[in-house]
Scaffold this motif. Sequence first.
Motif, short mmCIF file in Angstrom:
data_model
loop_
_atom_site.label_atom_id
_atom_site.label_comp_id
_atom_site.label_asym_id
_atom_site.label_seq_id
_atom_site.Cartn_x
_atom_site.Cartn_y
_atom_site.Cartn_z
N MET A 255 0.81 -1.22 0.00
CA MET A 255 0.00 0.00 0.00
C MET A 255 0.84 1.27 0.00
O MET A 255 0.35 2.33 -0.39
CB MET A 255 -0.98 0.00 1.18
CG MET A 255 -0.40 0.32 2.53
SD MET A 255 0.66 -0.99 3.14
CE MET A 255 0.81 -0.54 4.88
N GLU A 258 1.52 1.77 -3.66
CA GLU A 258 0.21 2.01 -4.26
C GLU A 258 -0.29 3.41 -3.95
O GLU A 258 -0.81 4.12 -4.83
CB GLU A 258 -0.77 0.97 -3.73
CG GLU A 258 -2.15 0.98 -4.37
CD GLU A 258 -3.00 -0.18 -3.89
OE1 GLU A 258 -4.23 -0.10 -4.02
OE2 GLU A 258 -2.44 -1.19 -3.39
N TYR A 259 -0.13 3.84 -2.70
CA TYR A 259 -0.55 5.18 -2.32
C TYR A 259 0.24 6.23 -3.10
O TYR A 259 -0.34 7.21 -3.60
CB TYR A 259 -0.34 5.39 -0.82
CG TYR A 259 -0.66 6.80 -0.39
CD1 TYR A 259 -1.93 7.15 0.05
CD2 TYR A 259 0.31 7.79 -0.45
CE1 TYR A 259 -2.22 8.45 0.40
CE2 TYR A 259 0.02 9.10 -0.10
CZ TYR A 259 -1.23 9.42 0.33
OH TYR A 259 -1.52 10.72 0.67
N PHE A 278 -2.86 4.46 3.80
CA PHE A 278 -4.28 4.21 3.52
C PHE A 278 -5.16 4.52 4.73
O PHE A 278 -6.36 4.71 4.59
CB PHE A 278 -4.48 2.76 3.10
CG PHE A 278 -4.26 2.52 1.62
CD1 PHE A 278 -3.54 3.41 0.84
CD2 PHE A 278 -4.76 1.40 1.00
CE1 PHE A 278 -3.32 3.20 -0.51
CE2 PHE A 278 -4.56 1.16 -0.36
CZ PHE A 278 -3.84 2.07 -1.11
N HIS A 304 -8.60 -5.91 -8.61
CA HIS A 304 -7.69 -6.61 -7.70
C HIS A 304 -8.28 -7.99 -7.41
O HIS A 304 -9.30 -8.09 -6.72
CB HIS A 304 -7.53 -5.82 -6.40
CG HIS A 304 -6.62 -6.45 -5.40
ND1 HIS A 304 -5.39 -6.97 -5.73
CD2 HIS A 304 -6.76 -6.65 -4.05
CE1 HIS A 304 -4.81 -7.44 -4.64
NE2 HIS A 304 -5.62 -7.27 -3.61
N LEU A 308 -10.99 -7.43 -1.30
CA LEU A 308 -10.88 -5.98 -1.33
C LEU A 308 -10.92 -5.36 0.07
O LEU A 308 -10.68 -4.16 0.23
CB LEU A 308 -12.01 -5.38 -2.19
CG LEU A 308 -11.92 -5.71 -3.68
CD1 LEU A 308 -13.20 -5.25 -4.39
CD2 LEU A 308 -10.71 -5.04 -4.31
N TYR A 311 -6.62 -3.45 3.56
CA TYR A 311 -6.33 -2.01 3.55
C TYR A 311 -7.59 -1.18 3.28
O TYR A 311 -7.50 0.00 2.94
CB TYR A 311 -5.26 -1.66 2.50
CG TYR A 311 -4.02 -2.49 2.60
CD1 TYR A 311 -3.35 -2.67 3.81
CD2 TYR A 311 -3.49 -3.12 1.47
CE1 TYR A 311 -2.20 -3.46 3.90
CE2 TYR A 311 -2.35 -3.90 1.54
CZ TYR A 311 -1.72 -4.06 2.76
OH TYR A 311 -0.59 -4.84 2.84
N ARG A 313 -9.68 -1.36 0.81
CA ARG A 313 -9.84 -0.94 -0.59
C ARG A 313 -11.31 -0.93 -1.03
O ARG A 313 -11.68 -0.16 -1.92
CB ARG A 313 -9.06 -1.89 -1.51
CG ARG A 313 -7.53 -1.75 -1.43
CD ARG A 313 -6.90 -2.57 -2.54
NE ARG A 313 -5.45 -2.52 -2.52
CZ ARG A 313 -4.67 -3.52 -2.09
NH1 ARG A 313 -5.23 -4.62 -1.62
NH2 ARG A 313 -3.36 -3.41 -2.13
N ASP A 314 -12.12 -1.79 -0.42
CA ASP A 314 -13.53 -1.85 -0.81
C ASP A 314 -14.25 -0.52 -0.56
O ASP A 314 -15.20 -0.16 -1.27
CB ASP A 314 -14.24 -2.98 -0.08
CG ASP A 314 -14.06 -2.91 1.43
OD1 ASP A 314 -13.14 -2.23 1.92
OD2 ASP A 314 -14.85 -3.56 2.14
N MET A 317 -11.44 2.79 -2.63
CA MET A 317 -11.36 2.97 -4.08
C MET A 317 -12.58 3.68 -4.67
O MET A 317 -12.43 4.58 -5.50
CB MET A 317 -11.12 1.61 -4.76
CG MET A 317 -9.78 1.01 -4.38
SD MET A 317 -8.40 2.19 -4.62
CE MET A 317 -7.12 1.44 -3.64
#
Length: 475
Positions: A255, A258-259, A278, A304, A308, A311, A313-314, A317
Amino acid sequence: MYLLATLVGSLLLDSIVRPRPIRGRHGLGVALHLLVVTATFGLFLTLAGNAAVAAVLGCALMALFTVASNAKYKMLGEPLVFTDLALLAAVVRHPRFYFTAISVRQRVLMAFGAAAALVALISLISLEASPHVTGAVMLLAASGGLWLMLREGALGDAMRVPDLERDLLRFGLIATLVSYWRRWRDTADPPPCPPRAATAPAAPELIVIVQCESFVDPVEIGGDASLALPGLTRARVGAWQHGDLAVSGFGAYTMRTEYGVLFGRSEAELGFRRYGPFLTAHGETTLALPARLGAAGYRGIFVHPHDLGFYGRDRLMPAIGFDRVIGEDGFAPIPPGAGRYVDDRTLGAKLGDLAETAEAPTLLYAVTMENHGPWDAGRVPGSPGGLDAYLQHARSSDTMLSDLVERLAADGRPALLVFFGDHRPSIPGVSMPGGARHTPYVMMRFAAGGVPMRGPGRIDLTPDELHHAVLRSVL
């Protein structure tokens, strides 16, 4: 007496945390450590009413932190940091993901041992009121002292700028954990980023960004030119821009990279938020790539092939501008013997299909899973593990890269393909902490008709600089 034994035991355990101190700890670190351990002892005494039980649990907890930090330092080159505690829920939900190196037999023994210890401790709980009251007073007093030492401005210049290894050596593990958490709490959100709605005349209609798990040029870790990946080699030759990506993590912390790519903020700008960016990203949504490109008319899709919930992400994002989020339920179940995760060639085919059917300007951002470690014996049938197992998965990633290049070129629309590794793999005896950390990246641009465009060539970047390189090709 039991409290004193707990304090002494915890200090001895702190002295063996890696990297080990050459001299003694700073007085501030010792004071913070003693207050935290006293509060912990008070908590256990409040619950159990038994000083011996409180002492055992207090020392056991410190031992757990010490072992966890040393194991992490050995594998990833970084001691325990406060943001690691935020992953505890994920460990409970997905123990197999985090403990794949532990055999089933060892897990069963650990479970039985923990259950036996719990039963034994419960049997020692005292029903007398006085020790519970004493524990509560001790907890409140130590917590109050800790609050005074951690209140805004009380730390002075200590640990003002994040330098995890240096501060751990000087102040100790527990003091660093609580102080970094406090500094993190004091960090202000960045100002919102004004949207830019215009696009460049030659802006790509398709933007495909692939964040490849544990991807590195095998030549750099294997030391053998024959290990070169053909797809990566060809992509570098035809790239608009390519080079090394200076990621901060090793063996983990997807992450962080990714961040940087999604939000475009450097670790210097993040300060103490760099360790778990995150966790605070919901306050920075206007900075994100899909939000900025969305203002210019792009539709965003995040892909992904895994849970999800990792982190968050669900939730994150969609909040940062992705119109569609595709997780593991967007892929067919993994057939027996095909590995732990959705393979990269399958993911690449999915991305190619999404690009092909896109009718509006589209941003596709994918995070792969196939290369996730460990690369132990038995992971690949007939392989002893280690580099051999890693190479099989890395070649699958390389095939995905080649396939995406071919599909975007054949599509004919102006396009941008960005492919990069999120961090190096941690492979004992092959790829170890302490050495180079960079991964490769390539940016390929296609003009109308699928013709590759030549650009500046080799430029080494950080993840946040890669974010701005993408924006410059569009806005």
